[in-house]
Design a protein around this motif. Structure first.
Motif, PDB file in Angstrom:
ATOM      1  N   THR A  79     -34.320 -49.649  32.016  1.00 31.29           N
ATOM      2  CA  THR A  79     -33.112 -50.048  32.524  1.00 31.29           C
ATOM      3  C   THR A  79     -33.040 -50.493  33.931  1.00 31.29           C
ATOM      4  O   THR A  79     -33.841 -49.463  34.759  1.00 31.29           O
ATOM      5  N   ASN A 114     -31.409 -52.902  37.611  1.00 26.69           N
ATOM      6  CA  ASN A 114     -30.596 -53.853  38.026  1.00 26.69           C
ATOM      7  C   ASN A 114     -30.971 -55.202  37.872  1.00 26.69           C
ATOM      8  O   ASN A 114     -32.375 -55.253  38.414  1.00 26.69           O
ATOM      9  N   ILE A 147     -26.535 -55.086  34.401  1.00 26.36           N
ATOM     10  CA  ILE A 147     -27.818 -54.183  34.305  1.00 26.36           C
ATOM     11  C   ILE A 147     -28.759 -54.619  33.205  1.00 26.36           C
ATOM     12  O   ILE A 147     -28.505 -55.048  31.904  1.00 26.36           O
ATOM     13  N   HIS A 161     -31.363 -54.317  30.392  1.00 24.18           N
ATOM     14  CA  HIS A 161     -32.126 -53.377  29.275  1.00 24.18           C
ATOM     15  C   HIS A 161     -33.191 -54.058  28.696  1.00 24.18           C
ATOM     16  O   HIS A 161     -32.956 -54.942  27.738  1.00 24.18           O
ATOM     17  N   ASP A 208     -35.907 -51.934  41.870  1.00 25.15           N
ATOM     18  CA  ASP A 208     -34.552 -52.250  41.166  1.00 25.15           C
ATOM     19  C   ASP A 208     -34.696 -51.636  39.667  1.00 25.15           C
ATOM     20  O   ASP A 208     -33.829 -51.407  39.041  1.00 25.15           O
TER      21      ASP A 208
END
Length: 188
Positions: free
Chosen positions: A124, A126, A158, A160, A185
């Motif tokens: 995960t 940014n 976000i 994934h 990030d």
């Protein structure tokens, strides 16, 4: 590792389980290339094994087996949440007790250190330009093969990232995870 026959009590994460061993009773399939033939299931010979996808055990992990209904013995990390839950809830019902009794002792053969393993990672982060490139470059530097990549970016920006990698051992896995956590990030 525990050195106990499969028909006596097995210790697992500080708890005990009567290990089931009779192939006829449990209808365990015969070995069809047992988890690359690098795992021994104590008390069972020539049994089919496979690496469980819930925890992706690799050489160097402490492991335990779970006798499945139709696929032989699933090899799990000793710390696998699924195995921990089987033990934790063994007293809830007769069915839970039966699941608990399917836990068996396993260990790696010495030739496992030369094997390769597929593992899954979920990252995960940014979202930003070149995020995926930076992560994949980090993996490449560790000489791991990338088998599968799936990236989804939510409305909250976000990312994934679901990866399947082929690695050699737990040490390589730990290095990859450490390096990915160091990428700008990355959240988890």
């Amino acid at each position: 590792r525990y050195g106990v026959p499969a028909d006596v009590i097995l210790e697992f994460n500080g708890m005990t389980s009567p290990a089931l061993s009779r192939r006829q009773q449990l209808k365990i399939p015969r070995n069809y290339k047992s988890a690359d033939s690098v795992v021994i299931v104590e008390g069972l010979e020539n049994v089919a094994t496979h690496y469980s996808k819930c925890c992706h055990p690799v050489y160097g992990d402490e492991i335990v087996g779970y006798i499945t209904q139709s696929k032989g013995v699933g090899i799990h990390k000793s710390s696998c949440q699924n195995m921990t839950n089987v033990i934790k809830y063994k007293d809830r019902s007769q069915k839970d007790l039966e699941r608990y009794r399917r836990i068996v002792n396993c260990h790696w053969l010495s030739n496992a250190r030369d094997s390769i393993f597929d593992i899954a990672l979920i990252i995960t982060a940014n979202d930003r330009q070149d995020l995926l490139y930076d992560i994949l470059y980090t993996i490449r530097e560790e000489k791991a093969s990338i088998v599968k990549v799936n990236t989804i970016v939510g409305d909250d920006f976000i990312a994934h990232i679901h990866l399947t990698l082929t690695i050699a051992n737990k040490a390589q896995f730990d290095r990859i995870v450490g390096r990915i956590r160091g990428v700008k990030d990355v959240l988890t």
